[in-house]
Design a protein around this motif. Structure first.
Motif, short mmCIF file in Angstrom:
data_model
loop_
_atom_site.label_atom_id
_atom_site.label_comp_id
_atom_site.label_asym_id
_atom_site.label_seq_id
_atom_site.Cartn_x
_atom_site.Cartn_y
_atom_site.Cartn_z
N THR A 1 3.01 76.59 -5.76
CA THR A 1 4.34 77.18 -5.63
C THR A 1 4.67 77.39 -4.16
O THR A 1 3.78 77.50 -3.31
N MET A 2 5.98 77.45 -3.87
CA MET A 2 6.48 77.71 -2.52
C MET A 2 7.18 79.06 -2.51
O MET A 2 7.97 79.37 -3.41
N ALA B 1 10.79 73.16 -5.85
CA ALA B 1 10.67 73.66 -4.48
C ALA B 1 11.47 72.83 -3.48
O ALA B 1 12.11 73.38 -2.58
N GLU C 1 6.49 73.61 -7.90
CA GLU C 1 6.59 72.35 -7.17
C GLU C 1 7.77 71.50 -7.63
O GLU C 1 8.40 70.82 -6.82
N SER D 1 6.05 75.06 2.45
CA SER D 1 4.80 74.45 2.00
C SER D 1 4.37 75.10 0.71
O SER D 1 4.78 76.23 0.40
N LEU D 2 3.54 74.38 -0.04
CA LEU D 2 3.07 74.87 -1.33
C LEU D 2 1.72 75.55 -1.18
O LEU D 2 0.88 75.11 -0.40
N ASP D 3 1.55 76.62 -1.94
CA ASP D 3 0.24 77.26 -2.02
C ASP D 3 -0.67 76.38 -2.86
O ASP D 3 -0.38 76.11 -4.02
N ARG E 1 12.57 79.91 3.46
CA ARG E 1 11.58 79.30 2.57
C ARG E 1 10.35 78.97 3.39
O ARG E 1 10.45 78.65 4.58
N SER E 2 9.17 79.06 2.77
CA SER E 2 7.93 78.84 3.52
C SER E 2 7.77 77.39 3.93
O SER E 2 7.13 77.09 4.94
#
Length: 442
Positions: A337-338, A298, A295, A330-332, A327-328
């Motif tokens: 994490t991204m 990211a 985070e 959003s964070l898991d 890059r996704s």
């Protein structure tokens, strides 16, 4: 000199220590302890500079596409065409499932379609017959309307003759019986006209009936065609299910997993959602490297940022450099994490899905940071960083610091020091708070 016998000369015991003391060397002068010794050191200053931040994270190689093949049709495996390691193309047949009951269903539907087509032809003939009846009734209506025109003309002639005869009778030129004959003729023409009018009404009714019959016949034809279409669609649906019995590769790639044997009974994917797939096909000529970025970093990773990849399997080879592809965003929630992806060409098959490595990402925005040469920073046994700060009076202070970026030569000092403060450079000696040193000129 006269020596007296019996009186030897004796030395006093008190004088012995004095004589011995004159013979021993002087005691050594006491040396200064290491704590009291002033050590000469060189110092380096904390400098503020703009650095390219990087983040070092684990990286995992994945197939560009990974397809799990599951059966759509139920039956026994009659033919197996590929095995693990085989390279397949999109659409290539992997295995064949025997489905004899579907073949029988297909024959039944084909027979039903033949019967429906016959009914469709009969309905079409009914439409043609109804159309002919409509034309016949319309012709009768036209004929009746023509008779009406003739009756109108005859009635008009009779009316005219009646008027002329009536005038002659009134003047006495003709007898009354002549007027009666003309009147009867006129009445006859009127009756004829009424009969023709009735015939026209009947013809119109016939036209309406035949047209209704034609509409009914057309509806029957359309219903027959609809029934035929339904049966044909059922046949097409069955053909699709039969086609599912031929399991084909959805993508080009390599067969990385096979979990079926000839003769196995396989079922629909909906019935076997929890079982292993028949095959797994992986596209490996192009790969995805997935990097979980924490985070804290990211938000600063963007497509196009340079990534340096290293793998233990190729420790003696130069690292791979490639840009961030996506890059996704959003964070898991479970890992905070991204996911960042890097695409790599792998036409030589050197990299394999599942390989583990490290990725160093150059973040897109440079930051101002307090930097110290890495040699001037010490680490305790528990991994905490500290430095020896030298004050204006050349007194040492041990200061704990928080480190950040590390470019291999210098390390960022996040907290614990201010720009311009000087610390002891690389030195083998350990120092303590309050210890005096001599600072050598740099």
């Amino acid at each position: 000199m006269i020596l007296r016998r019996g009186n030897p000369i004796r030395l006093s015991l008190a004088a012995a220590p004095l004589l011995l003391a004159g013979c021993l060397p002087a005691p050594p002068v006491a040396k200064k302890s290491d704590a009291d010794r002033v050590v000469a050191v060189r110092t380096v200053a904390v400098t503020e500079s703009e650095v390219q931040p990087t983040t070092l994270q684990p990286a995992t190689v994945h197939a560009f596409y990974r397809s799990e093949i599951r059966p759509k049709a139920s039956g026994f495996v009659s033919q197996l065409n590929v095995d693990i390691g085989d390279v397949v193309q999109a659409g290539q047949t992997l295995l064949q499932i025997d489905v004899p009951e579907m073949s029988k269903q297909r024959e039944v539907i084909q027979a039903r379609i033949a019967r429906l087509k016959a009914e469709e032809k009969r309905a079409a003939a009914g439409v043609n017959l109804a159309d002919a009846q409509v034309r016949s009734s319309q012709a009768g209506l036209v004929e009746a309307e023509s008779e009406m025109n003739r009756a109108d003309a005859s009635l008009a002639a009779a009316e005219s003759e009646f008027q002329r005869t009536s005038d002659l009778v009134e003047r006495g030129s003709l007898q009354d019986r002549m007027l009666d004959e003309v009147r009867k003729k006129r009445d006859s023409e009127r009756a004829t006209k009424q009969a023709v009018a009735s015939a026209i009404d009947s013809a119109k009714a016939d036209v309406a009936v035949t047209e209704a019959q034609k509409v009914a016949a057309q509806a029957n034809l359309e219903a027959a065609r609809a029934e035929t279409m339904i049966a044909e669609r059922e046949l097409e649906e069955l053909d699709v299910m039969i086609d599912y019995a031929t399991v084909r590769a959805p993508i080009a790639g390599i067969v990385s997993e096979r979990n079926v044997e000839p003769g196995d009974l396989v079922g629909k994917a909906s019935d076997q959602a929890s079982t292993r797939p028949l095959f797994v096909i992986s596209q490996v000529d192009k790969l995805r490297v997935r990097i979980p970025v924490p985070e804290t970093d990211a938000a600063r990773v963007n497509p196009g940022d340079e990534v340096t990849l290293t793998f233990p399997s190729f420790s003696g080879e130069p690292p791979i450099k490639a840009p961030v592809t996506r890059r996704s965003g959003s964070l898991d929630p479970s890992t905070r994490t991204m996911i960042v992806e890097v695409e790599l060409e792998n036409t030589d098959g050197k990299l394999l899905p599942g390989m583990f490595g490290q990725a160093s990402i150059n973040l897109s925005t440079k930051v101002a940071a307090n930097m110290l040469p890495s040699r001037a920073i010490r680490f305790s046994e528990d991994g905490k960083a500290y430095v020896y700060v030298v004050g204006q009076d050349e007194t040492v202070t041990v200061a704990a610091i928080e480190t950040g970026l590390d470019n291999g030569k210098a390390i960022q000092v996040r907290s614990g020091l201010l720009p311009g403060q000087r610390v002891i450079d690389a030195h083998l000696k350990r120092f303590t708070d309050g210890q005096k040193v001599t600072v050598l000129a740099n």
